[in-house]
Design a protein around this motif. Structure first.
Motif, short mmCIF file in Angstrom:
data_model
loop_
_atom_site.label_atom_id
_atom_site.label_comp_id
_atom_site.label_asym_id
_atom_site.label_seq_id
_atom_site.Cartn_x
_atom_site.Cartn_y
_atom_site.Cartn_z
N ILE A 6 0.77 -1.14 -0.25
CA ILE A 6 0.03 -0.03 -0.01
C ILE A 6 0.61 1.25 0.11
CG2 ILE A 6 -1.87 -1.17 1.19
CD1 ILE A 6 -1.03 0.48 3.77
N ARG A 7 0.24 2.52 -0.53
CA ARG A 7 1.06 3.71 -0.20
C ARG A 7 0.45 4.42 0.71
NH1 ARG A 7 2.15 5.32 -6.64
NH2 ARG A 7 3.75 4.13 -6.71
N ILE A 8 1.31 5.24 1.54
CA ILE A 8 0.60 6.04 2.61
C ILE A 8 1.18 7.43 2.17
CG2 ILE A 8 0.38 4.20 4.27
CD1 ILE A 8 2.95 5.50 5.42
N CYS A 9 0.63 8.33 2.48
CA CYS A 9 0.92 9.87 2.45
C CYS A 9 2.12 10.10 3.39
CB CYS A 9 -0.19 10.83 2.97
SG CYS A 9 0.15 12.47 2.92
N ASP A 10 3.20 10.82 2.82
CA ASP A 10 4.51 11.01 3.32
C ASP A 10 4.11 12.17 4.39
OD1 ASP A 10 6.25 8.89 2.53
OD2 ASP A 10 6.02 9.91 0.58
N GLY A 11 2.94 12.62 4.21
CA GLY A 11 2.97 14.16 5.13
C GLY A 11 1.84 13.75 6.50
N CYS A 12 0.82 12.82 6.28
CA CYS A 12 -0.09 12.63 7.36
C CYS A 12 0.03 11.20 7.47
CB CYS A 12 -1.56 13.08 7.05
SG CYS A 12 -2.16 12.36 5.85
N GLY A 13 0.27 10.16 6.83
CA GLY A 13 0.52 8.93 7.22
C GLY A 13 -1.04 8.31 6.61
N LYS A 14 -1.91 8.79 5.92
CA LYS A 14 -3.21 8.34 5.29
C LYS A 14 -2.97 7.27 4.22
CE LYS A 14 -7.30 9.79 2.74
NZ LYS A 14 -7.88 10.91 2.02
N GLU A 15 -3.50 6.23 4.63
CA GLU A 15 -3.54 5.37 3.18
C GLU A 15 -4.10 5.91 1.96
OE1 GLU A 15 -5.23 0.91 2.27
OE2 GLU A 15 -5.12 1.51 4.20
N LEU A 16 -3.52 5.71 0.94
CA LEU A 16 -3.76 6.15 -0.32
C LEU A 16 -4.17 5.00 -1.19
CD1 LEU A 16 -0.87 8.59 -1.01
CD2 LEU A 16 -3.24 9.14 -0.18
N THR A 17 -5.47 4.69 -1.33
CA THR A 17 -5.82 3.60 -1.95
C THR A 17 -6.29 3.63 -3.56
OG1 THR A 17 -8.43 4.16 -1.64
CG2 THR A 17 -7.17 2.65 -0.10
N ARG A 18 -6.51 4.96 -4.06
CA ARG A 18 -6.61 5.08 -5.55
C ARG A 18 -5.47 5.98 -6.24
NH1 ARG A 18 -12.29 7.54 -6.44
NH2 ARG A 18 -11.31 9.16 -4.96
#
Length: 71
Positions: A6-18
């Motif tokens: 999975i990819r996560i935001c390098d700023g806030c850690g939110k999971e980026l699904t699309r």
């Protein structure tokens, strides 16, 4: 067992699904000789739209400050 990447935001850690949610920032250094070939260092960062907007606003403030300083 299978693995899920999975990819996560390098700023806030939110999971980026699309894929459409991901904003990239790629930072590269100038080319340099590594002893065998010309090479460069690269860092790829992924951000959500909220963090990407904050980065954009910050970069605009920096650019404005530099323009005013040059006057």
């Amino acid at each position: 067992m299978s693995l899920k990447t999975i990819r996560i935001c390098d700023g806030c850690g939110k999971e980026l699904t699309r894929t459409s949610e991901i904003y990239h920032l790629v930072l590269k250094t100038d080319k340099f000789w590594n002893g065998a070939d010309m090479d460069y260092l690269e860092e790829r960062l992924d951000f959500c739209i909220i963090c990407a907007r904050k980065i954009k606003e910050t970069l605009e403030k920096i650019a404005k400050g530099l323009r005013e300083k040059d006057r």
